[in-house]
Scaffold this motif. Sequence first.
Motif, mmCIF file in Angstrom:
data_model
loop_
_atom_site.group_PDB
_atom_site.id
_atom_site.type_symbol
_atom_site.label_atom_id
_atom_site.label_comp_id
_atom_site.label_asym_id
_atom_site.label_seq_id
_atom_site.Cartn_x
_atom_site.Cartn_y
_atom_site.Cartn_z
ATOM 1 N N SER A 31 0.920 -1.159 -0.029
ATOM 2 C CA SER A 31 0.114 -0.194 0.035
ATOM 3 C C SER A 31 0.831 1.374 0.007
ATOM 4 C CB SER A 31 -0.943 0.032 1.226
ATOM 5 O OG SER A 31 -1.709 1.364 1.125
ATOM 6 N N ARG A 32 1.915 1.354 0.793
ATOM 7 C CA ARG A 32 2.785 2.495 0.628
ATOM 8 C C ARG A 32 3.637 2.696 -0.445
ATOM 9 N NH1 ARG A 32 5.810 5.069 5.402
ATOM 10 N NH2 ARG A 32 4.007 5.261 6.917
ATOM 11 N N ALA A 33 3.792 1.725 -1.421
ATOM 12 C CA ALA A 33 4.429 1.660 -2.527
ATOM 13 C C ALA A 33 3.612 2.245 -3.469
ATOM 14 C CB ALA A 33 5.035 0.111 -3.042
ATOM 15 N N ARG A 34 2.454 1.942 -3.633
ATOM 16 C CA ARG A 34 1.293 2.437 -4.372
ATOM 17 C C ARG A 34 0.892 3.908 -4.101
ATOM 18 N NH1 ARG A 34 -1.132 -2.340 -3.291
ATOM 19 N NH2 ARG A 34 -2.709 -1.744 -1.914
ATOM 20 N N ALA A 35 0.943 4.384 -2.770
ATOM 21 C CA ALA A 35 0.899 5.680 -2.426
ATOM 22 C C ALA A 35 2.218 6.453 -2.724
ATOM 23 C CB ALA A 35 0.817 5.922 -0.921
ATOM 24 N N ALA A 36 3.127 6.066 -2.710
ATOM 25 C CA ALA A 36 4.631 6.647 -3.165
ATOM 26 C C ALA A 36 4.452 7.189 -4.569
ATOM 27 C CB ALA A 36 5.635 5.971 -2.742
ATOM 28 N N ALA A 37 4.090 6.002 -5.372
ATOM 29 C CA ALA A 37 4.107 6.359 -6.636
ATOM 30 C C ALA A 37 2.947 7.502 -7.179
ATOM 31 C CB ALA A 37 3.638 4.886 -7.582
ATOM 32 N N ALA A 38 1.930 7.390 -6.435
ATOM 33 C CA ALA A 38 0.913 8.345 -6.984
ATOM 34 C C ALA A 38 1.377 9.692 -6.495
ATOM 35 C CB ALA A 38 -0.503 7.785 -5.944
ATOM 36 N N ALA A 39 1.978 9.717 -5.201
ATOM 37 C CA ALA A 39 2.445 11.001 -4.805
ATOM 38 C C ALA A 39 3.629 11.679 -5.846
ATOM 39 C CB ALA A 39 3.101 10.944 -3.407
ATOM 40 N N PHE A 40 4.554 10.872 -6.237
ATOM 41 C CA PHE A 40 5.358 11.194 -7.157
ATOM 42 C C PHE A 40 4.757 11.844 -8.470
ATOM 43 C CE2 PHE A 40 8.757 10.945 -10.524
ATOM 44 C CZ PHE A 40 9.628 11.716 -9.893
ATOM 45 N N ARG A 41 3.577 10.837 -9.130
ATOM 46 C CA ARG A 41 3.132 11.220 -10.174
ATOM 47 C C ARG A 41 2.269 12.456 -10.069
ATOM 48 N NH1 ARG A 41 0.532 7.104 -10.336
ATOM 49 N NH2 ARG A 41 -1.544 7.703 -9.332
ATOM 50 N N GLU A 42 1.441 12.838 -9.021
ATOM 51 C CA GLU A 42 0.644 13.833 -8.934
ATOM 52 C C GLU A 42 1.838 15.133 -8.492
ATOM 53 O OE1 GLU A 42 -1.729 12.573 -5.887
ATOM 54 O OE2 GLU A 42 -2.778 11.147 -7.057
ATOM 55 N N GLU A 43 2.867 14.853 -7.685
ATOM 56 C CA GLU A 43 3.628 16.180 -7.149
ATOM 57 C C GLU A 43 4.481 16.582 -8.334
ATOM 58 O OE1 GLU A 43 2.626 18.193 -4.748
ATOM 59 O OE2 GLU A 43 1.140 16.884 -4.202
ATOM 60 N N ALA A 44 5.071 15.521 -9.089
ATOM 61 C CA ALA A 44 6.300 15.691 -9.659
ATOM 62 C C ALA A 44 6.110 15.727 -11.450
ATOM 63 C CB ALA A 44 7.637 14.980 -9.399
ATOM 64 N N ILE A 45 5.491 14.557 -11.953
ATOM 65 C CA ILE A 45 5.378 14.175 -13.172
ATOM 66 C C ILE A 45 4.426 15.268 -13.930
ATOM 67 C CG2 ILE A 45 4.539 12.553 -14.596
ATOM 68 C CD1 ILE A 45 5.377 10.441 -12.847
ATOM 69 N N ALA A 46 3.460 15.949 -13.258
ATOM 70 C CA ALA A 46 2.410 16.586 -13.718
ATOM 71 C C ALA A 46 3.043 18.109 -13.705
ATOM 72 C CB ALA A 46 1.181 16.661 -12.894
ATOM 73 N N GLN A 47 4.283 18.275 -13.039
ATOM 74 C CA GLN A 47 4.845 19.851 -13.039
ATOM 75 C C GLN A 47 6.220 19.754 -13.590
ATOM 76 O OE1 GLN A 47 4.315 21.836 -9.144
ATOM 77 N NE2 GLN A 47 3.210 20.216 -8.415
ATOM 78 N N LEU A 48 7.090 18.743 -13.867
ATOM 79 C CA LEU A 48 8.169 19.077 -14.428
ATOM 80 C C LEU A 48 8.320 18.532 -15.787
ATOM 81 C CD1 LEU A 48 10.328 17.798 -11.373
ATOM 82 C CD2 LEU A 48 9.807 20.068 -12.179
ATOM 83 N N PRO A 49 9.413 18.847 -16.602
ATOM 84 C CA PRO A 49 9.189 18.415 -18.130
ATOM 85 C C PRO A 49 9.868 17.171 -18.378
ATOM 86 C CG PRO A 49 10.750 20.015 -17.685
ATOM 87 C CD PRO A 49 10.135 20.030 -16.671
ATOM 88 N N GLU A 50 10.978 16.647 -17.157
ATOM 89 C CA GLU A 50 11.737 15.623 -17.260
ATOM 90 C C GLU A 50 11.808 14.986 -15.984
ATOM 91 O OE1 GLU A 50 15.966 13.781 -18.997
ATOM 92 O OE2 GLU A 50 15.631 16.115 -19.017
ATOM 93 N N THR A 51 11.203 13.632 -15.868
ATOM 94 C CA THR A 51 11.220 12.876 -14.737
ATOM 95 C C THR A 51 11.253 11.491 -14.952
ATOM 96 O OG1 THR A 51 8.655 12.596 -14.507
ATOM 97 C CG2 THR A 51 9.845 14.506 -13.440
ATOM 98 N N SER A 52 11.582 10.628 -13.876
ATOM 99 C CA SER A 52 11.495 9.187 -14.193
ATOM 100 C C SER A 52 11.043 8.564 -12.576
ATOM 101 C CB SER A 52 12.980 8.701 -14.466
ATOM 102 O OG SER A 52 13.792 8.640 -13.622
ATOM 103 N N TRP A 53 10.438 7.364 -12.929
ATOM 104 C CA TRP A 53 9.982 6.961 -11.498
ATOM 105 C C TRP A 53 10.512 5.474 -11.583
ATOM 106 C CZ3 TRP A 53 8.533 7.415 -6.817
ATOM 107 C CH2 TRP A 53 7.956 6.386 -6.335
ATOM 108 N N SER A 54 10.990 4.808 -10.474
ATOM 109 C CA SER A 54 11.593 3.596 -10.364
ATOM 110 C C SER A 54 11.282 2.917 -9.010
ATOM 111 C CB SER A 54 13.106 3.453 -10.392
ATOM 112 O OG SER A 54 13.595 3.896 -11.547
ATOM 113 N N GLU A 55 11.143 1.584 -8.786
ATOM 114 C CA GLU A 55 11.064 0.687 -7.579
ATOM 115 C C GLU A 55 11.907 -0.294 -7.689
ATOM 116 O OE1 GLU A 55 6.680 -0.460 -7.393
ATOM 117 O OE2 GLU A 55 5.892 1.561 -7.283
#
Length: 274
Positions: free
Chosen positions: A66-90
């Motif tokens: 559940s924490r992993a899903r929340a972490a991915a959602a937080a990064f998607r909503e706070e970072a991916i939507a606001q920055l031109p270049e991002t990446s996400w890894s688990e």
Amino acid sequence: MLCDILIHVDGSDAGRRQVGVAVDLARRTGARLSGLHVIPPPDVPPRYKPSLIDRVAEDISAGLSSRARAAAAAFREEAIAQLPETSWSEASGNIAEGISAHARYADLVIVGQSEWQGPPEAHPLPVAHSVVQHCGRPVLVVPALAPPCLFARAAVAWDGSREAVRAVHDALPLLQLARTVRILSIVAAAAEPDEADIENLFAHLRRHGIRAEGEIFRVTSVAEHKALQDQVEHGHYDLLVMGGYSDPLWLELVFGGATRSMLLASAIPILVSH
């Protein structure tokens, strides 16, 4: 110059706020922001009876997922939507080791002050302490309740050690964002401050476009680390730069130390280099 920033997101509300700090810093420096979440193995505290271990491990695993899903959602909503270049890894496994592996390709690593690998019986210090010790990159440790960080007023704990030298140079991109930088020159009570050393540091920072002022801060014993903490808090800084562990981690754990004390108690972000 910051080109690549790595942040570990732990899935908590504090983790979401820390992503906000990372996004603001990436935007101001033009850096690429990479998010990471490391899922640790379920670590069952020793207080449970053997017959309950499997059930408890399943419950812990569900919480970790559940924490992993929340972490991915937080990064998607706070970072991916606001920055031109991002990446996400688990990743899975030891959190500090996972962060350190990804930090090989980062200019700065951001972690939360209160991120834990597991129960304190097995992991007596937060993840940040191990990351500082092992990742080989500068680490920005952000408290859970830190106010929005403008990096406008910075303090540098300076004693001329290898760790302090490394920290100052790793922190140059952040110090260049600051309006004021104060050097807290730490000397033993019976010693005379090295005025030439301090002036040379000021001149070096000026060549990087950083205006700094100084203050002599005398340390008489390990107990005086609390005084350093008070000095930083009363100075109304929003960034502290300091060297990491100069002794092995187990010595810091047993006998205490400035780095450990500040990382545990600081109310402002700390950039630490080891």
